[in-house]
Write an enzyme that holds these catalytic residues in place. Structure first.
Site, PDB file in Angstrom:
ATOM      1  N   ASP A   1       0.846  -1.191   0.000  1.00  0.00           N
ATOM      2  CA  ASP A   1       0.000   0.000   0.000  1.00  0.00           C
ATOM      3  C   ASP A   1       0.886   1.247   0.000  1.00  0.00           C
ATOM      4  O   ASP A   1       1.127   1.871   1.042  1.00  0.00           O
ATOM      5  CB  ASP A   1      -0.963  -0.036   1.200  1.00  0.00           C
ATOM      6  CG  ASP A   1      -1.990  -1.156   1.068  1.00  0.00           C
ATOM      7  OD1 ASP A   1      -2.332  -1.527  -0.080  1.00  0.00           O
ATOM      8  OD2 ASP A   1      -2.445  -1.677   2.100  1.00  0.00           O
TER       9      ASP A   1
ATOM     10  N   ASP B   1      -5.244  -7.534  -5.750  1.00  0.00           N
ATOM     11  CA  ASP B   1      -6.447  -7.316  -4.913  1.00  0.00           C
ATOM     12  C   ASP B   1      -7.273  -6.154  -5.476  1.00  0.00           C
ATOM     13  O   ASP B   1      -7.193  -5.031  -4.979  1.00  0.00           O
ATOM     14  CB  ASP B   1      -5.950  -7.026  -3.481  1.00  0.00           C
ATOM     15  CG  ASP B   1      -7.071  -6.695  -2.502  1.00  0.00           C
ATOM     16  OD1 ASP B   1      -8.212  -7.114  -2.723  1.00  0.00           O
ATOM     17  OD2 ASP B   1      -6.769  -6.010  -1.497  1.00  0.00           O
ATOM     18  N   LEU B   2      -8.061  -6.439  -6.526  1.00  0.00           N
ATOM     19  CA  LEU B   2      -8.872  -5.363  -7.135  1.00  0.00           C
ATOM     20  C   LEU B   2     -10.347  -5.484  -6.767  1.00  0.00           C
ATOM     21  O   LEU B   2     -11.153  -4.624  -7.141  1.00  0.00           O
ATOM     22  CB  LEU B   2      -8.690  -5.361  -8.661  1.00  0.00           C
ATOM     23  CG  LEU B   2      -7.256  -5.068  -9.135  1.00  0.00           C
ATOM     24  CD1 LEU B   2      -7.183  -5.057 -10.662  1.00  0.00           C
ATOM     25  CD2 LEU B   2      -6.735  -3.745  -8.579  1.00  0.00           C
ATOM     26  N   LYS B   3     -10.716  -6.545  -6.076  1.00  0.00           N
ATOM     27  CA  LYS B   3     -12.088  -6.721  -5.545  1.00  0.00           C
ATOM     28  C   LYS B   3     -13.151  -6.376  -6.586  1.00  0.00           C
ATOM     29  O   LYS B   3     -13.929  -5.432  -6.403  1.00  0.00           O
ATOM     30  CB  LYS B   3     -12.290  -5.866  -4.295  1.00  0.00           C
ATOM     31  CG  LYS B   3     -11.333  -6.137  -3.151  1.00  0.00           C
ATOM     32  CD  LYS B   3     -11.731  -5.370  -1.909  1.00  0.00           C
ATOM     33  CE  LYS B   3     -10.806  -5.599  -0.745  1.00  0.00           C
ATOM     34  NZ  LYS B   3      -9.499  -4.974  -0.859  1.00  0.00           N
ATOM     35  N   LEU B   4     -13.198  -7.158  -7.661  1.00  0.00           N
ATOM     36  CA  LEU B   4     -14.164  -6.859  -8.728  1.00  0.00           C
ATOM     37  C   LEU B   4     -15.614  -7.024  -8.257  1.00  0.00           C
ATOM     38  O   LEU B   4     -15.928  -7.954  -7.506  1.00  0.00           O
ATOM     39  CB  LEU B   4     -13.909  -7.796  -9.923  1.00  0.00           C
ATOM     40  CG  LEU B   4     -12.929  -7.261 -10.964  1.00  0.00           C
ATOM     41  CD1 LEU B   4     -11.575  -6.979 -10.390  1.00  0.00           C
ATOM     42  CD2 LEU B   4     -12.815  -8.244 -12.132  1.00  0.00           C
ATOM     43  N   HIS B   5     -16.464  -6.108  -8.702  1.00  0.00           N
ATOM     44  CA  HIS B   5     -17.893  -6.150  -8.368  1.00  0.00           C
ATOM     45  C   HIS B   5     -18.633  -5.407  -9.474  1.00  0.00           C
ATOM     46  O   HIS B   5     -18.665  -4.174  -9.491  1.00  0.00           O
ATOM     47  CB  HIS B   5     -18.112  -5.471  -7.006  1.00  0.00           C
ATOM     48  CG  HIS B   5     -19.499  -5.627  -6.467  1.00  0.00           C
ATOM     49  ND1 HIS B   5     -19.846  -5.246  -5.188  1.00  0.00           N
ATOM     50  CD2 HIS B   5     -20.628  -6.119  -7.021  1.00  0.00           C
ATOM     51  CE1 HIS B   5     -21.128  -5.496  -4.983  1.00  0.00           C
ATOM     52  NE2 HIS B   5     -21.618  -6.018  -6.094  1.00  0.00           N
ATOM     53  N   ASP B   6     -19.187  -6.156 -10.444  1.00  0.00           N
ATOM     54  CA  ASP B   6     -19.877  -5.531 -11.583  1.00  0.00           C
ATOM     55  C   ASP B   6     -20.842  -6.566 -12.146  1.00  0.00           C
ATOM     56  O   ASP B   6     -21.014  -7.632 -11.543  1.00  0.00           O
ATOM     57  CB  ASP B   6     -18.832  -5.076 -12.624  1.00  0.00           C
ATOM     58  CG  ASP B   6     -19.325  -3.895 -13.469  1.00  0.00           C
ATOM     59  OD1 ASP B   6     -20.520  -3.874 -13.827  1.00  0.00           O
ATOM     60  OD2 ASP B   6     -18.506  -3.013 -13.783  1.00  0.00           O
ATOM     61  N   ILE B   7     -21.436  -6.297 -13.302  1.00  0.00           N
ATOM     62  CA  ILE B   7     -22.351  -7.295 -13.864  1.00  0.00           C
ATOM     63  C   ILE B   7     -21.535  -8.534 -14.261  1.00  0.00           C
ATOM     64  O   ILE B   7     -20.341  -8.422 -14.587  1.00  0.00           O
ATOM     65  CB  ILE B   7     -23.156  -6.737 -15.058  1.00  0.00           C
ATOM     66  CG1 ILE B   7     -22.227  -6.254 -16.172  1.00  0.00           C
ATOM     67  CG2 ILE B   7     -24.090  -5.621 -14.609  1.00  0.00           C
ATOM     68  CD1 ILE B   7     -22.953  -5.962 -17.474  1.00  0.00           C
ATOM     69  N   PRO B   8     -22.166  -9.707 -14.205  1.00  0.00           N
ATOM     70  CA  PRO B   8     -21.424 -10.961 -14.429  1.00  0.00           C
ATOM     71  C   PRO B   8     -20.596 -10.989 -15.709  1.00  0.00           C
ATOM     72  O   PRO B   8     -19.425 -11.413 -15.680  1.00  0.00           O
ATOM     73  CB  PRO B   8     -22.534 -12.017 -14.473  1.00  0.00           C
ATOM     74  CG  PRO B   8     -23.603 -11.449 -13.604  1.00  0.00           C
ATOM     75  CD  PRO B   8     -23.577  -9.969 -13.824  1.00  0.00           C
TER      76      PRO B   8
ATOM     77  N   THR C   1     -12.937  -6.185   6.588  1.00  0.00           N
ATOM     78  CA  THR C   1     -12.596  -6.215   8.012  1.00  0.00           C
ATOM     79  C   THR C   1     -12.691  -4.821   8.648  1.00  0.00           C
ATOM     80  O   THR C   1     -12.573  -4.672   9.855  1.00  0.00           O
ATOM     81  CB  THR C   1     -11.180  -6.804   8.220  1.00  0.00           C
ATOM     82  OG1 THR C   1     -10.360  -6.421   7.109  1.00  0.00           O
ATOM     83  CG2 THR C   1     -11.220  -8.300   8.287  1.00  0.00           C
TER      84      THR C   1
ATOM     85  N   GLN D   1      -9.210  -0.743  10.923  1.00  0.00           N
ATOM     86  CA  GLN D   1      -9.742  -2.096  10.890  1.00  0.00           C
ATOM     87  C   GLN D   1     -10.496  -2.344  12.193  1.00  0.00           C
ATOM     88  O   GLN D   1     -10.010  -2.056  13.275  1.00  0.00           O
ATOM     89  CB  GLN D   1      -8.599  -3.118  10.767  1.00  0.00           C
ATOM     90  CG  GLN D   1      -7.747  -2.937   9.527  1.00  0.00           C
ATOM     91  CD  GLN D   1      -8.353  -3.617   8.305  1.00  0.00           C
ATOM     92  OE1 GLN D   1      -9.564  -3.666   8.167  1.00  0.00           O
ATOM     93  NE2 GLN D   1      -7.517  -4.105   7.421  1.00  0.00           N
TER      94      GLN D   1
ATOM     95  N   GLY E   1      -0.226  -5.258   6.095  1.00  0.00           N
ATOM     96  CA  GLY E   1       0.212  -4.020   5.470  1.00  0.00           C
ATOM     97  C   GLY E   1       0.966  -3.128   6.430  1.00  0.00           C
ATOM     98  O   GLY E   1       2.188  -3.225   6.582  1.00  0.00           O
TER      99      GLY E   1
HETATM  100  O1  C5P Z   1      -2.507  -2.117   6.764  1.00  0.00           O
HETATM  101  P1  C5P Z   1      -3.383  -3.339   6.894  1.00  0.00           P
HETATM  102  O2  C5P Z   1      -2.630  -4.558   7.375  1.00  0.00           O
HETATM  103  O3  C5P Z   1      -4.667  -3.073   7.645  1.00  0.00           O
HETATM  104  O4  C5P Z   1      -3.776  -3.659   5.372  1.00  0.00           O
HETATM  105  C1  C5P Z   1      -4.756  -4.565   5.049  1.00  0.00           C
HETATM  106  C2  C5P Z   1      -4.789  -4.731   3.571  1.00  0.00           C
HETATM  107  O5  C5P Z   1      -5.742  -5.740   3.274  1.00  0.00           O
HETATM  108  C3  C5P Z   1      -5.220  -3.485   2.795  1.00  0.00           C
HETATM  109  O6  C5P Z   1      -4.461  -3.463   1.607  1.00  0.00           O
HETATM  110  C4  C5P Z   1      -6.688  -3.709   2.490  1.00  0.00           C
HETATM  111  O7  C5P Z   1      -7.073  -3.174   1.239  1.00  0.00           O
HETATM  112  C5  C5P Z   1      -6.772  -5.236   2.440  1.00  0.00           C
HETATM  113  N1  C5P Z   1      -8.063  -5.842   2.766  1.00  0.00           N
HETATM  114  C6  C5P Z   1      -8.746  -5.651   3.943  1.00  0.00           C
HETATM  115  N2  C5P Z   1      -9.953  -6.245   4.196  1.00  0.00           N
HETATM  116  C7  C5P Z   1     -10.477  -7.047   3.289  1.00  0.00           C
HETATM  117  C8  C5P Z   1      -9.786  -7.258   2.084  1.00  0.00           C
HETATM  118  C9  C5P Z   1      -8.566  -6.656   1.859  1.00  0.00           C
HETATM  119  O8  C5P Z   1      -8.264  -4.939   4.811  1.00  0.00           O
HETATM  120  N3  C5P Z   1     -11.616  -7.675   3.556  1.00  0.00           N
END
Ligand code: C5P
Length: 235
Positions: A12, A61-68, A121, A189, A209
């Site tokens: 990050d 980690d791009l977390k896609l969310h769109d039409i199928p 989270t 978090q 991170g």
């Molecule tokens: O700095 P930290 O350890 O909190 O970073 C967590 C990483 O995990 C971030 O890059 C965040 O985008 C990712 N993440 C998350 N929760 C999710 C999925 C991914 O915190 N459910």
């Protein structure tokens, strides 16, 4: 299929240069990394090529969310980048997740591991009830999304450590962010745990991170985390 690694360092950073300098400076070249939207939207696929050439296993980690249909075709493009792990939001539904799997399988590259994000989270019960209008307990929502993901052909889910055990029992991979060396230092978090607790609770893999990026000695911290998570003998 490609493999999920036990510990991913979340890259990050605002720019590729800063990310690569950090890895170099702290002798972390070659460790498994997570490239999220901050870095990818800045640098594009070039950063993935550089990281791959330096031996890093990559969770994109791009977390896609769109039409199928869109998610399906995009997944084919992501698999062609030869990354190791990719993800979608389970809230996109079972048809979207099925097409994501088909998209990955349509690529000629080895199929990346596909994870579904259940609940971020950073969300807690209060937020989920008041803002998303979901009345069920987070644990129940996570287990429902995990079942949906499993039935759609997804390999595992992203969840908090608190749900890792139920996910593992359902036969899915559990990848858990929200890891802190000291669980009282949570940043944004809401559902955090130490690497040791993550292991005991059954996580297959953790994402870390800020606990590494902002450490006084990132090299030692990374290796401590890896040790605490990988060690079968609990102290
Ligand atoms: O700095 P930290 O350890 O909190 O970073 C967590 C990483 O995990 C971030 O890059 C965040 O985008 C990712 N993440 C998350 N929760 C999710 C999925 C991914 O915190 N459910």
């Amino acid at each position: 299929m490609k493999k999920l690694q036990p510990v991913y360092f979340a890259l990050d950073f605002p720019t590729g240069e800063e990310a690569l300098d950090f890895l170099e400076k702290h002798h972390l070249n070659g460790i498994p990394v997570k490239v999220g939207m901050e870095l990818y939207y800045r640098e594009g696929a070039v950063i993935l090529q550089v990281l791959k050439s330096r031996g890093h296993s990559i969770f994109l980690d791009l977390k896609l969310h769109d039409i199928p249909a869109t998610v399906g075709r995009t997944m084919k493009n992501l698999a062609n980048l030869d990354v190791d792990v990719v993800n979608v939001h389970a809230q996109g539904g079972s048809e979207m997740m099925r097409q994501a799997v088909q998209g990955l399988e349509a690529s000629e590259k080895e199929r990346p591991v596909l994870l579904a994000v259940t609940m971020l989270t950073s969300s807690d019960q209060k937020m989920v009830e008041r803002e998303l209008l979901l009345e069920r307990e987070i644990g129940e929502v996570v287990s429902h999304y995990t079942e949906l993901a499993k039935n759609s052909g997804v390999d595992g889910v992203v969840c908090s450590v608190h749900e890792a055990e139920q996910v593992r029992e359902s036969g899915m991979l559990a990848l858990t962010p929200g890891i802190r060396l000291d669980a009282s230092d949570s940043h944004d978090q809401k559902r955090v745990a130490t690497p040791h607790v993550a292991k005991v609770q059954g996580s297959h893999s953790i994402v870390v991170g800020r606990a590494i990026r902002d450490a006084e000695d990132p090299y030692t911290t990374y290796h401590q985390i890896k040790e605490a998570f990988s060690n079968e003998i609990y102290h």
